[in-house]
Write a protein that holds these residues in place. Structure first.
Motif, short mmCIF file in Angstrom:
data_model
loop_
_atom_site.label_atom_id
_atom_site.label_comp_id
_atom_site.label_asym_id
_atom_site.label_seq_id
_atom_site.Cartn_x
_atom_site.Cartn_y
_atom_site.Cartn_z
N ILE A 230 21.29 24.08 54.68
CA ILE A 230 20.64 23.02 55.43
C ILE A 230 22.02 22.40 56.38
CG2 ILE A 230 19.80 20.85 55.50
CD1 ILE A 230 18.11 21.35 53.35
N GLU A 231 21.85 22.39 57.58
CA GLU A 231 22.93 21.94 58.58
C GLU A 231 22.53 20.31 58.41
OE1 GLU A 231 25.60 20.47 60.58
OE2 GLU A 231 23.49 19.90 61.50
N ALA A 232 23.01 19.64 57.80
CA ALA A 232 22.88 18.24 57.26
C ALA A 232 22.54 17.10 58.44
CB ALA A 232 24.01 17.67 56.33
N ARG A 233 23.53 17.17 59.72
CA ARG A 233 23.19 16.37 60.73
C ARG A 233 22.00 16.81 61.55
NH1 ARG A 233 25.13 15.81 66.03
NH2 ARG A 233 25.41 13.64 66.69
N ALA A 234 21.47 17.93 61.61
CA ALA A 234 20.48 18.40 62.47
C ALA A 234 19.15 18.24 61.45
CB ALA A 234 20.55 19.97 62.62
N PHE A 235 19.29 18.46 60.19
CA PHE A 235 18.21 17.96 59.49
C PHE A 235 17.86 16.57 59.55
CE2 PHE A 235 15.52 17.11 55.63
CZ PHE A 235 14.92 18.49 55.47
N ALA A 236 18.94 15.75 59.31
CA ALA A 236 18.64 14.28 59.25
C ALA A 236 18.28 13.86 60.55
CB ALA A 236 20.21 13.61 59.02
N ARG A 237 18.50 14.46 61.57
CA ARG A 237 17.81 13.94 63.15
C ARG A 237 16.64 14.35 63.21
NH1 ARG A 237 20.24 10.78 67.46
NH2 ARG A 237 18.64 10.37 68.64
N THR A 238 16.26 15.57 62.79
CA THR A 238 15.09 15.90 62.87
C THR A 238 13.97 15.12 61.85
OG1 THR A 238 15.66 18.22 63.16
CG2 THR A 238 13.48 17.89 62.16
N LEU A 239 14.52 14.66 60.76
CA LEU A 239 13.90 13.83 59.84
C LEU A 239 13.63 12.59 60.47
CD1 LEU A 239 12.43 13.13 57.08
CD2 LEU A 239 14.73 12.48 56.36
N VAL A 240 14.56 11.81 60.96
CA VAL A 240 14.43 10.46 61.63
C VAL A 240 13.52 10.81 62.80
CG1 VAL A 240 15.57 8.86 63.28
CG2 VAL A 240 16.77 9.81 61.08
N SER A 241 13.60 11.62 63.48
CA SER A 241 12.51 11.90 64.78
C SER A 241 10.86 11.92 64.09
CB SER A 241 12.90 13.00 65.46
OG SER A 241 14.02 13.06 65.93
N ALA A 242 10.99 12.83 63.13
CA ALA A 242 9.51 12.84 62.35
C ALA A 242 8.97 11.60 61.89
CB ALA A 242 9.69 13.79 61.28
N ILE A 243 9.77 10.71 61.06
CA ILE A 243 9.45 9.37 60.68
C ILE A 243 9.18 8.57 61.95
CG2 ILE A 243 10.35 7.37 59.64
CD1 ILE A 243 12.14 9.30 58.12
#
Length: 201
Positions: free
Chosen positions: A154-167
């Motif tokens: 997992i690319e941590a920063r990209a996954f995190a931003r995707t998660l924030v966008s989904a939330i």
């Protein structure tokens, strides 16, 4: 002796009072005197803590984001498994949405006015808010990767931003369309399952 005022508490009380007024009157329809009346204080007292209505509305959104950001960093430093902390943090984002939904018309009122958006610096400010939330999730993910509890692919920063966008999208969808509570609970379960599968090594 003069009464000692807890300034941080008083500031928070003014923000809380303003939320109630903004919900009823909208941003444009709200005056400082309305906020003062709701807070049970004089208009001059409001100006001791805030320079303008713009500053108050930004503080309303600041508090919402700051509370959640602090929760994320607290969980990033806990001893629980990082995946469980991350999933618990996501679940926390969906608490009290009925109350949050009453502010959505104000949110759209601000975004729909180019003049308001620019004067408040809303786009830049929200970009900073989301970046900080992403950084907090990144820290959780990287902690799990170091302990080998979260996949290193997992690319941590990209996954995190995707998660924030989904939330953000899920919250907005809930506030706009008010889905059935039982179905919404199933949506959250599916999100948790998907995240867990994606995060595991």
């Amino acid at each position: 002796m003069p009464k000692i005022v807890d300034k941080e508490k008083k500031r928070h009380e003014i923000v809380e009072a303003s939320v109630q007024v903004f919900k009823c009157r909208g941003y444009q329809g709200t005056r400082i005197i309305d906020i003062a009346k709701e807070a049970g204080i004089g208009k001059g007292t409001v100006y001791e803590y805030f320079n303008s209505k713009d500053e108050i509305i930004l503080s309303v959104f600041d508090e919402l984001f700051l509370d959640y950001e602090q929760l994320l960093y607290t969980r990033a430093n806990s001893d629980r498994p990082p995946i469980e902390e991350l999933l618990s943090s996501v679940a926390s984002a969906f608490e009290d949405l009925d109350n949050c939904s009453e502010l959505i018309p104000v949110y759209f009122e601000l975004w729909s006015s180019r003049q308001l958006c620019e004067s408040l610096g809303l786009q830049s400010r929200m970009g900073q808010w989301f970046e900080r939330l992403s950084a907090a999730y990144t820290k959780l993910i990287e902690k799990g990767q170091r302990s080998q509890e979260i996949s290193r692919e997992i690319e941590a920063r990209a996954f995190a931003r995707t998660l924030v966008s989904a939330i953000d999208g899920i919250i907005l969808h809930y506030c706009l369309f008010k889905p059935d509570k039982v179905f919404f609970a199933k949506q959250k379960q599916e999100l948790e399952r998907t995240l867990r599968r994606s995060l595991l090594p």
